[in-house]
Write a protein that holds these residues in place. Structure first.
Motif, mmCIF file in Angstrom:
data_model
loop_
_atom_site.group_PDB
_atom_site.id
_atom_site.type_symbol
_atom_site.label_atom_id
_atom_site.label_comp_id
_atom_site.label_asym_id
_atom_site.label_seq_id
_atom_site.Cartn_x
_atom_site.Cartn_y
_atom_site.Cartn_z
ATOM 1 N N ASP A 33 21.128 -33.745 -5.245
ATOM 2 C CA ASP A 33 21.182 -32.364 -4.770
ATOM 3 C C ASP A 33 19.854 -32.006 -4.112
ATOM 4 O OD1 ASP A 33 21.579 -29.654 -4.444
ATOM 5 O OD2 ASP A 33 20.853 -29.220 -6.470
ATOM 6 N N VAL B 250 21.523 -19.630 -8.613
ATOM 7 C CA VAL B 250 22.712 -20.468 -8.627
ATOM 8 C C VAL B 250 22.290 -21.930 -8.701
ATOM 9 C CG1 VAL B 250 24.764 -21.122 -7.367
ATOM 10 C CG2 VAL B 250 23.982 -18.764 -7.336
ATOM 11 N N GLY B 251 22.790 -22.620 -9.676
ATOM 12 C CA GLY B 251 22.374 -24.001 -9.893
ATOM 13 C C GLY B 251 23.212 -24.973 -9.097
ATOM 14 N N PRO B 252 22.954 -26.282 -9.314
ATOM 15 C CA PRO B 252 23.667 -27.303 -8.549
ATOM 16 C C PRO B 252 25.125 -27.456 -8.948
ATOM 17 C CG PRO B 252 22.159 -28.307 -10.117
ATOM 18 C CD PRO B 252 21.909 -26.841 -10.169
ATOM 19 N N ARG C 213 23.429 -21.100 -1.381
ATOM 20 C CA ARG C 213 22.483 -20.942 -2.491
ATOM 21 C C ARG C 213 21.259 -20.145 -2.071
ATOM 22 N NH1 ARG C 213 22.751 -26.859 -5.067
ATOM 23 N NH2 ARG C 213 20.909 -26.220 -6.212
ATOM 24 N N ILE D 275 27.141 -31.248 -14.950
ATOM 25 C CA ILE D 275 25.857 -31.143 -14.261
ATOM 26 C C ILE D 275 25.070 -30.024 -14.921
ATOM 27 C CG2 ILE D 275 24.740 -30.662 -12.054
ATOM 28 C CD1 ILE D 275 27.309 -31.604 -10.703
ATOM 29 N N SER D 276 23.776 -30.263 -15.109
ATOM 30 C CA SER D 276 23.008 -29.264 -15.839
ATOM 31 C C SER D 276 22.978 -27.957 -15.060
ATOM 32 C CB SER D 276 21.596 -29.767 -16.088
ATOM 33 O OG SER D 276 20.959 -29.986 -14.859
ATOM 34 N N ALA E 9 19.183 -24.215 -11.780
ATOM 35 C CA ALA E 9 17.927 -24.854 -11.436
ATOM 36 C C ALA E 9 16.819 -23.832 -11.578
ATOM 37 C CB ALA E 9 17.981 -25.391 -10.013
ATOM 38 N N ARG F 261 24.308 -35.821 -8.486
ATOM 39 C CA ARG F 261 25.652 -35.316 -8.758
ATOM 40 C C ARG F 261 26.690 -36.369 -8.386
ATOM 41 N NH1 ARG F 261 25.760 -29.460 -6.028
ATOM 42 N NH2 ARG F 261 25.153 -30.690 -4.224
ATOM 43 N N PHE F 262 27.622 -36.587 -9.278
ATOM 44 C CA PHE F 262 28.742 -37.511 -9.044
ATOM 45 C C PHE F 262 28.291 -38.897 -8.609
ATOM 46 C CE2 PHE F 262 30.101 -33.185 -7.964
ATOM 47 C CZ PHE F 262 30.988 -32.976 -8.992
ATOM 48 N N THR G 263 27.463 -24.848 -9.386
ATOM 49 C CA THR G 263 28.386 -23.795 -8.957
ATOM 50 C C THR G 263 29.271 -24.229 -7.790
ATOM 51 O OG1 THR G 263 26.511 -22.376 -9.406
ATOM 52 C CG2 THR G 263 28.471 -21.332 -8.476
ATOM 53 N N TYR G 264 28.614 -24.748 -6.747
ATOM 54 C CA TYR G 264 29.342 -25.085 -5.525
ATOM 55 C C TYR G 264 30.408 -26.149 -5.755
ATOM 56 C CZ TYR G 264 29.799 -26.955 -0.750
ATOM 57 O OH TYR G 264 30.269 -27.435 0.440
ATOM 58 N N PRO G 265 30.058 -27.288 -6.420
ATOM 59 C CA PRO G 265 31.135 -28.267 -6.683
ATOM 60 C C PRO G 265 32.242 -27.706 -7.562
ATOM 61 C CG PRO G 265 29.006 -29.123 -7.422
ATOM 62 C CD PRO G 265 28.744 -27.816 -6.780
ATOM 63 N N GLY H 57 36.148 -27.745 -6.651
ATOM 64 C CA GLY H 57 37.141 -28.356 -7.523
ATOM 65 C C GLY H 57 38.299 -27.408 -7.773
ATOM 66 N N PHE I 270 36.880 -33.564 -10.881
ATOM 67 C CA PHE I 270 35.739 -32.964 -10.200
ATOM 68 C C PHE I 270 35.227 -31.750 -10.965
ATOM 69 C CE2 PHE I 270 33.360 -31.468 -6.509
ATOM 70 C CZ PHE I 270 32.975 -32.653 -5.933
ATOM 71 N N GLY J 294 33.573 -32.982 -14.036
ATOM 72 C CA GLY J 294 32.324 -33.620 -13.622
ATOM 73 C C GLY J 294 31.257 -32.594 -13.296
ATOM 74 N N SER J 295 31.665 -31.512 -12.599
ATOM 75 C CA SER J 295 30.641 -30.549 -12.199
ATOM 76 C C SER J 295 30.189 -29.700 -13.375
ATOM 77 C CB SER J 295 31.150 -29.672 -11.054
ATOM 78 O OG SER J 295 32.388 -29.115 -11.368
ATOM 79 N N MET K 107 33.713 -32.013 -0.727
ATOM 80 C CA MET K 107 33.421 -32.690 -1.992
ATOM 81 C C MET K 107 32.624 -33.959 -1.770
ATOM 82 S SD MET K 107 36.974 -32.405 -3.981
ATOM 83 C CE MET K 107 37.213 -31.221 -5.280
#
Lengths: 508, 151
Positions: free
Chosen positions: A193, B36-38, A459, B27-28, B31, A200-201, B40-42, B46, B20, B23-24, A186
């Motif tokens: 990014d 898979v956008g920014p 990704r 995120i828009s 991308a 992010r965050f 998914t992973y966070p 979470g 988290f 918060g994620s 995290m």
């Protein structure tokens, strides 16, 4: 032939006068780090990253990276030599991989054979170091060639395997270890990014846009955390140190320890190559093995020299073996190698299969320098062991505040922001609290280093497959890695349920 | 101590995971050009942390009846407190009164907190360290460290 040529080029790099100096300084500091109880190899290396970054700041990037990694690796394997000294003389291991050495080593010291125990552990460490380096030289090319075939899906699964292996073996509770791993991942997502450029965050706080600096976290959690722990739990009374009379071992000693050294070296090397299992496990297994093969198992724990020679060789061989996945695959298998990897990334050098093609100077220079460093350590440790034993007596009163000051200076010199210093203090407090309550911090640092790469590969793989998650299980290698990763977590749990005692890896 | 720490940390980790996840989600999304956008992973992280913290809370409450080990007496909280406060003061003052002076003061205080007495050797060691590091870094290696800049 190719490998020999590369190795010779490596020696050309390693034998430049400043690199010899770096290796020398590295192993001396490493030995001191190993001798001083409370500072393990992990915090030693973390603490020295900013210092080396400062010293090499005037050099070209490539040469600077080679020189600093030579010094930092020197600290790593130097600490393996030094750790035995306190185990034998004081019965207090300087680092966790020397815990079993204390069992027989301290007994030997009580019998007036401290010198023999110390020199046997130095000789064993040297032999093990050389054996594991030969293994590294032989395996480096084929392994990195194999790794070049990996696509993003394979890499993602392999890194996941690395994380699972370290978490599965770290500390008493798998849950806690996994929590620390996820926390590290995290922390790695904070900042811009890399793929889409979206913040992010960061909550519009400018310092967060660059991401959380790995160096600050590592120095804070390990070095500062350990200093805080020592300040809180300091014992005032000092133990007497065993006397060293005769340094050279007798012929009988050498004869008795030849086989344990050979067995320990091979065992340690293979355990070191495995991710997650580090020097501590290696020395532990070696001790058990020696006890099993010995004709007089009852003499173990009463000053049997095989109980010193085997484990000491094993932990050194393991530290050499641990360099293999780091250099060839770019996957650190332990906390200390994760920190070494972070150091390389700081210099914009990506460890992994391409390292040997893109930066042969660094890869082979490091390997060659380890030959030199091991030789230096053998020479240093035999006659100078009495000098190093003196380091134990360094008053903590001066040592601990100076460690804090060095960390502050180092982090500030690299980051040039007071935010990182506040973060450093906070990490120190957390590092202390976490370790005290059995939350292992090594997985967190490992995850912080691997996190961005895991996400990128995930990704990339999903982009290739158009968002189809099957890609991770349809590639046979990737599937294999995932199965091993799951097994690494599940098997110890099942063993625990069956009531077996599971060996765990302490922080190293 | 371990048990009560686990209870608190379990809850804290749960809260972190919820924050988290929310918060994620903000995120828009995807991308441009990739499936898979920014976020998914966070988001996955979470959720995993949430599950793990629930498991941690479950584990701690299950083992609640176990007897607690006695902690070591004589923890030197006061010493650590003073050193923590002086470290924070050190950071605050670093860019105001400069590296040499702030380091010297911090070391002097910390040495004395660790063990009272030997004031002269404390002063000498603190001075040698702070001036030595400054001279070596600034003159030999050409770096910059904050100077005394009150005026």
């Amino acid at each position: 032939m190719d490998t020999v040529q590369f190795l010779m080029d490596g020696f050309a790099t390693a034998l430049q006068w400043h690199n010899i100096l770096f290796a020398l300084v590295g192993v001396i500091i490493g030995t001191a780090v190993g001798v001083l109880p409370g500072i393990g190899p992990m915090s030693g290396v973390a603490l020295l990253i900013p210092v080396t970054a400062t010293i090499t700041s005037g050099m070209p990037t490539e040469a600077a990276a080679a020189s600093s990694i030579i010094l930092l690796a020197g600290v790593y394997y130097g600490a393996m030599y030094g750790g035995s000294t306190t185990s034998i003389l004081l019965n207090t291991p300087g680092e966790s991989s020397s815990v079993v050495t204390a069992l027989d080593g301290y007994q030997m010291a009580q019998q007036g054979r401290a010198g023999a125990a110390l020199s046997i552990s130095a000789i064993g460490s040297f032999v093990a170091g050389i054996i594991s380096l030969i293994g590294l030289v032989l395996l480096a090319k084929p392994l990195s060639n194999l790794a070049l075939e990996f696509g993003p899906a394979e890499y993602f699964s392999l890194m996941l395997l690395g994380l699972c292996a370290v978490s599965g073996l770290a500390g008493k509770s798998v849950t806690k270890a996994l929590i620390m791993t996820v926390l590290g991942l995290m922390l790695g997502t904070i900042g811009i990014d890399a793929v889409s450029g979206i913040a992010r965050f960061t909550y519009d706080i400018p310092v967060l846009y660059g991401g959380i600096e790995f160096l600050t976290i590592a120095v804070g959690l390990f070095a500062i955390g350990e200093v805080f722990k020592t300040i809180l739990e300091r014992e005032v009374d000092e133990q007497p140190i065993a006397k060293i009379n005769r340094i050279l071992p007798t012929k009988q000693d050498l004869k008795d320890s030849a086989k344990p050294i050979a067995r320990g070296s091979l065992l340690g090397f293979f355990i070191g190559v495995l991710p997650g299992a580090g020097a501590t496990l290696a020395s532990f297994f070696s001790y058990i093995t020696e006890k099993k093969v010995s004709k007089k198992p009852e003499s173990f724990g009463k000053g049997n020299i095989a109980g010193v020679a085997g484990p000491e060789s094993a932990n050194n061989a393991a530290s050499g073996g641990a360099m293999i996945p780091l250099l060839t695959l770019g996957i650190p298998g332990s906390g200390t190698t994760a920190i070494l990897m972070g150091a390389l990334i700081m210099y914009n050098v990506q460890p992994g299969p391409l390292l040997f093609n893109d930066h042969p100077d660094i890869a082979w220079g490091l390997i060659a320098s380890m030959f030199i460093g091991n030789l230096v350590l053998l020479i240093l440790n035999m006659p100078l062991v009495k000098v190093f034993a003196k380091i134990i007596q360094t008053p903590k009163k001066y040592l601990l505040p100076i460690i804090i000051a060095i960390s502050f200076f180092g982090v500030y010199a690299v980051q040039y922001s007071t935010f990182d210093l506040y973060l450093l203090i906070a990490c120190g407090v957390f590092g202390y609290l976490f370790t005290k309550n059995d939350y292992p911090v090594a997985p967190l640092v490992l995850a912080l280093v691997l996190g961005p790469m895991i996400e990128n590969n995930m990704r990339r793989a999903l982009t290739i497959s158009n968002g189809d998650w099957d890609i991770f299980v349809t590639s046979p290698l990737s599937l294999l890695f995932l199965i091993i990763a799951v097994a690494w977590i599940v098997v110890p749990l099942i063993l625990k349920l069956l009531g077996r005692k599971v060996v765990i890896n302490e922080e190293e | 101590m371990v048990k009560s720490f686990d209870k608190i940390s379990g809850v804290v980790f749960l809260v972190i995971s919820i924050l988290f996840i929310t918060g994620s989600l903000q995120i828009s999304g995807s991308a441009y050009g990739s499936a898979v956008g920014p976020k998914t992973y966070p988001l996955i992280l979470g959720i995993i942390l949430g599950l793990l913290s629930l498991r941690l809370i479950y584990e701690t409450f299950k083992k609640n009846t176990e007897s607690q080990k006695n902690e070591k007496p004589q923890m030197k909280y006061k010493n650590l407190g003073i050193i923590l406060i002086s470290a924070i003061l050190y950071i605050t003052l670093l860019e105001i009164i400069g590296f040499v002076l702030s380091t010297f003061l911090f070391l002097l205080v910390a040495f004395q907190v660790m063990e009272k007495g030997k004031i002269i050797s404390s002063i000498i060691i603190a001075a040698v360290f702070s001036i030595g590091v400054y001279l070596m870094y600034v003159n030999l290696l050409g770096g910059t460290l904050p100077k005394f800049s009150l005026f």
